[in-house]
Design an enzyme around this catalytic site. Structure first.
Site, PDB file in Angstrom:
ATOM      1  N   ALA A   1     -11.173   1.443   5.899  1.00 52.42           N
ATOM      2  CA  ALA A   1     -10.388   0.614   4.987  1.00 52.42           C
ATOM      3  C   ALA A   1      -9.620   1.710   4.118  1.00 52.42           C
ATOM      4  O   ALA A   1      -9.870   3.004   4.198  1.00 52.42           O
ATOM      5  CB  ALA A   1     -10.911  -0.291   4.080  1.00 52.42           C
ATOM      6  N   HIS A   2      -8.519   1.348   3.205  1.00 50.68           N
ATOM      7  CA  HIS A   2      -7.985   2.060   2.344  1.00 50.68           C
ATOM      8  C   HIS A   2      -8.636   2.892   1.469  1.00 50.68           C
ATOM      9  O   HIS A   2      -9.589   2.222   0.986  1.00 50.68           O
ATOM     10  CB  HIS A   2      -6.926   1.199   1.642  1.00 50.68           C
ATOM     11  CG  HIS A   2      -7.045   0.000   0.972  1.00 50.68           C
ATOM     12  ND1 HIS A   2      -6.444  -0.968   0.410  1.00 50.68           N
ATOM     13  CD2 HIS A   2      -8.382  -0.612   0.819  1.00 50.68           C
ATOM     14  CE1 HIS A   2      -7.008  -1.968   0.022  1.00 50.68           C
ATOM     15  NE2 HIS A   2      -8.266  -1.736   0.244  1.00 50.68           N
ATOM     16  N   ASN A   3      -8.410   3.952   1.159  1.00 51.20           N
ATOM     17  CA  ASN A   3      -8.681   4.897   0.214  1.00 51.20           C
ATOM     18  C   ASN A   3     -10.340   5.418   0.385  1.00 51.20           C
ATOM     19  O   ASN A   3     -10.943   6.014  -0.367  1.00 51.20           O
ATOM     20  CB  ASN A   3      -8.837   4.227  -1.168  1.00 51.20           C
ATOM     21  CG  ASN A   3      -7.664   3.727  -1.710  1.00 51.20           C
ATOM     22  OD1 ASN A   3      -6.419   4.221  -1.293  1.00 51.20           O
ATOM     23  ND2 ASN A   3      -7.627   2.867  -2.652  1.00 51.20           N
ATOM     24  N   ARG A  23      -4.039   3.202   5.362  1.00 52.42           N
ATOM     25  CA  ARG A  23      -3.488   4.049   4.429  1.00 52.42           C
ATOM     26  C   ARG A  23      -4.143   3.688   2.993  1.00 52.42           C
ATOM     27  O   ARG A  23      -4.420   2.588   2.934  1.00 52.42           O
ATOM     28  CB  ARG A  23      -2.156   4.243   4.485  1.00 52.42           C
ATOM     29  CG  ARG A  23      -1.414   3.050   4.128  1.00 52.42           C
ATOM     30  CD  ARG A  23       0.080   3.272   4.168  1.00 52.42           C
ATOM     31  NE  ARG A  23       1.099   2.184   3.773  1.00 52.42           N
ATOM     32  CZ  ARG A  23       1.510   1.256   4.450  1.00 52.42           C
ATOM     33  NH1 ARG A  23       1.177   1.135   5.801  1.00 52.42           N
ATOM     34  NH2 ARG A  23       2.133   0.355   3.855  1.00 52.42           N
ATOM     35  N   GLN A  78       0.819  -1.275  -0.069  1.00 52.87           N
ATOM     36  CA  GLN A  78       0.010  -0.171  -0.037  1.00 52.87           C
ATOM     37  C   GLN A  78       0.775   1.293   0.102  1.00 52.87           C
ATOM     38  O   GLN A  78       1.564   1.057   0.914  1.00 52.87           O
ATOM     39  CB  GLN A  78      -0.738  -0.154   1.339  1.00 52.87           C
ATOM     40  CG  GLN A  78      -1.662  -1.322   1.324  1.00 52.87           C
ATOM     41  CD  GLN A  78      -2.826  -1.651   0.564  1.00 52.87           C
ATOM     42  OE1 GLN A  78      -3.621  -0.443   0.354  1.00 52.87           O
ATOM     43  NE2 GLN A  78      -2.888  -2.670  -0.111  1.00 52.87           N
TER      44      GLN A  78
END
Lengths: 334, 334, 334
Positions: free
Chosen positions: B242-244, B221, B201
């Site tokens: 979670a990511h994004n 991240r 990531q």
């Protein structure tokens, strides 16, 4: 499985009568064998004391190798020949007491042997490595991580900040993120004479190679056996894995998934977020469990299930569609 | 979005053929451009290598600016002109390998520049501030908190005990409670040739001013872009982001809420406890999501939804009432 | 209940008009009494300022002993005689401001009196014990644990690694596992003139003897009163207990259970995993709540409930069976 003396201090064997006296248990026993350990009923061997609660007519799986067994009065006669019955009002509570006489969980900051840290491992200044622990080649232990006494950490494994690990053997190339708890006692409660009592947990956690464990996830150690996480299994943040759970290889577990005690997850199972699995359940290889499903029964290999209580995913989706159709908003007349 | 060198070490550009050789990837390529970074397919620019998996007939959003793209054979011809195809069996896994050749996540206890700590900031003795980090005026960092290399903490922001923050820019007047994890890698898994593989990531977390984040909550991240939490958004304990994920302003999220990857939550959304939101979903401004709802689709602005899968709250409540009526306990005859 | 000065610094009384001026609140008041503390409307006493929001025609439980009360204009006339109305646009926000003028939460690393640590207690080197805290006989504080200023820890109590405890009184023989958060502010949000605002929390957490709290569980301190966990109650990992919750004795709470603010759980209640309880709900003694149930109403003592929204367990199981029957997979014709 014997209690692992890397994590628990063995305080020495006791004759059965002495053990009962030290525990303050008032029970007549027909013999006075030496007791060297505690075990579950099914796996007890010579020297072990185990316990049985419940109705023996529904089945009693006490090992014939056990030396002695705590039972309530109605079950004493049902024990295998050669197992010394110890009749008490609260067998599981008595077993707790006996275990605590024989063994003691090593405290987080136990004094003892210097840990064996590979020269290439990077240990942050505020990390704590317990006595007798071992840290492998090129491993990294981040600030604030706490590695308990006797814990083994493999090569290239990364332990995140403020993770806490005890009673555990961690393989190579494992990634453990921030705030993870591995090897805590988990949730075993029994009724004692004066109320709820924690049941001591005498097992371990085994994390195989290439596993990843997300932030603030918890993996409890086994009660007598081990909690096991298989190779390349990937676990998201905020997951709960209870004692004695055995997880295969390449399993995917998304956030908020919880696996209750002694359940078994075979290779390649995929779980969406917030899946809950009851205790003593078996999930077959490659099964797919939809997000938020509640699993209270065994799931056959390769199947997709959903809903709570879970049913085959297709059936679950049909039920949802059917209800929505029955209760469809009334259309305006033309 | 370029990989932020405050958090990731750039190991230097590679010609495409050298990069493939270093990765051990056996792929013929028609050209040998210089590769300087990794990116998602949609946002790749000159110098970037990206990847595409899936069926190109269902749509392929690879940026025409990308320099190269890992693809499976059947998709190679569908790439935009000028993008060099790199045919491999596992494009996402190959992209992981390429990223790891070009960049390296800075470890928690990376050596480097002294952090810039405002003289008025209060840093507890057992807190750890990473190389190149900055701590603003009157900020407080509690004992055991770990601030990773390059992290920026704004003025008057309070970081709780044993919180761990990396790859993140934290605004002013933010409150982060005990045990919070910000910027860990989160959950990206792909199939490699020998089993499950973590996807690296390369993004960040942005926490805007006046946000509050509850105890033991996790914010991952971004994969390539950023995870963003907007101004004055208030997050309870034990939440997973979670990511994004991109969250607007003045959003309320109660305990055990989980937002899956790349979902977008607009301003003023209110979530009861244990709301689950699937990935790539959009929640319109001011929507209200009832406790325990499971959101698998976009929700229009201002609407109230509930149930799992969620439907308009009024419809959900009608369904519950209807079922209860159908299965009402039988009344005793008079 | 008065604000406990072990955990909060009292900055001295203020005349009402001065207090309003310091807060930047523009309100005419009919009198200028001395204000010494903040309290909830129902429990306010002489010297306290409280607040009321809502429609007074639906009931207003402002204590007649309160010295002053922030209200919106339409409620001012409904206050008990002798309570000075302070008319503002955002009463709860104004009350927040007033509280912050009178009191300040002691920071985690407040300087002050040496803590009183019993000579037999074992405090790990990287644990932090706050000013004025007390640690009892044979207590153990693991590495990385953070004990806030003024916190009291009883005899034989074990605090796990990286646990963080503030504003709390912890009894004897308590077990707190890794990563637990006790006494953080929890989740109180109100609308201010420019958006969402945290509501300060002025209460405490009381954990009685023989309680066990699982890893990464969170227990928030009360808003004005106390969050209380009764004797021998056993709490699993990753549980959330919100502000002002009062839990009786011998209660069992499995993983991912969440109790919302101000709910009351009587003795001997048993909760399966992932039970969610709404705010201001009362669960009667010995009730059994099935795994994953969502409780939005009071539950009578001794009953078993399940489902979400929960209904009597028998009814819930009948509904599930009925739906499955209606939507049974079609059988093949013979």
């Amino acid at each position: 499985m014997p209690v692992d003396e890397r994590f628990y201090t063995f305080k020495g064997p006791q004759s059965l009568r002495t053990l009962l006296a030290v525990c303050g248990l008032d029970a007549d026993v027909e013999a006075d064998p030496e007791i060297t350990s505690v075990a579950s009923a099914a796996k007890a061997r010579a020297g072990d004391i185990c316990f049985f609660e419940g109705d023996p007519k529904r089945g009693m799986n006490v090992s014939a190798e056990a030396t002695a067994c705590f039972v309530q009065e109605q079950a004493a006669d049902a024990l295998p020949d050669g197992v010394v019955p110890v009749v008490v009002s609260h067998p599981r509570f008595a077993h707790k007491r006996a275990g605590e006489v024989l063994f003691e969980l090593k405290p987080w900051s136990e004094a003892g042997d210097e840990p064996a840290i590979h020269p290439s491992a990077r240990i942050a200044p505020t990390a704590v490595i317990g006595a007798g622990a071992a840290i492998g080649e090129d491993a990294q232990v981040a600030p604030g991580a706490v590695i308990g006494p006797g814990v083994q950490i493999g090569a290239r494994t990364k332990i995140g900040p403020n993770a806490a690990i005890r009673c555990a053997l961690i393989g190579n190339d494992v990634t453990i993120l921030a705030g993870v708890s591995i090897g805590e006692a988990g949730f075993g409660v029994t009724a004692g004479p004066t109320g709820a009592e924690d049941v001591p947990q005498w097992g371990r956690v085994i994390v195989q190679d290439l596993v990843t464990i997300g932030a603030n996830t918890c993996v409890d150690r086994g009660a007598f056996d081990d909690t096991i996480i298989g190779e390349r299994t990937k676990i998201d943040n905020l997951v709960q894995i209870a004692h004695n759970v055995v997880i295969g290889r390449n399993v995917m577990m998304a956030s908020f998934t919880g696996i209750s005690g002694t359940s078994t997850i075979d290779d390649g199972v995929v779980m969406g977020g917030r899946v809950g699995i009851a205790d003593h359940v078996h999930i077959g290889a490659g099964a797919q469990l939809a997000a938020a499903s509640g699993i209270f029964r065994d799931i056959p290999a390769g199947e997709a299930w959903g809903g709570s209580p879970a049913r085959p995913l297709r059936q679950y989706l049909r039920e949802i569609a059917w209800i929505q159709k029955q209760v469809a908003p009334k259309k305006k007349p033309k």
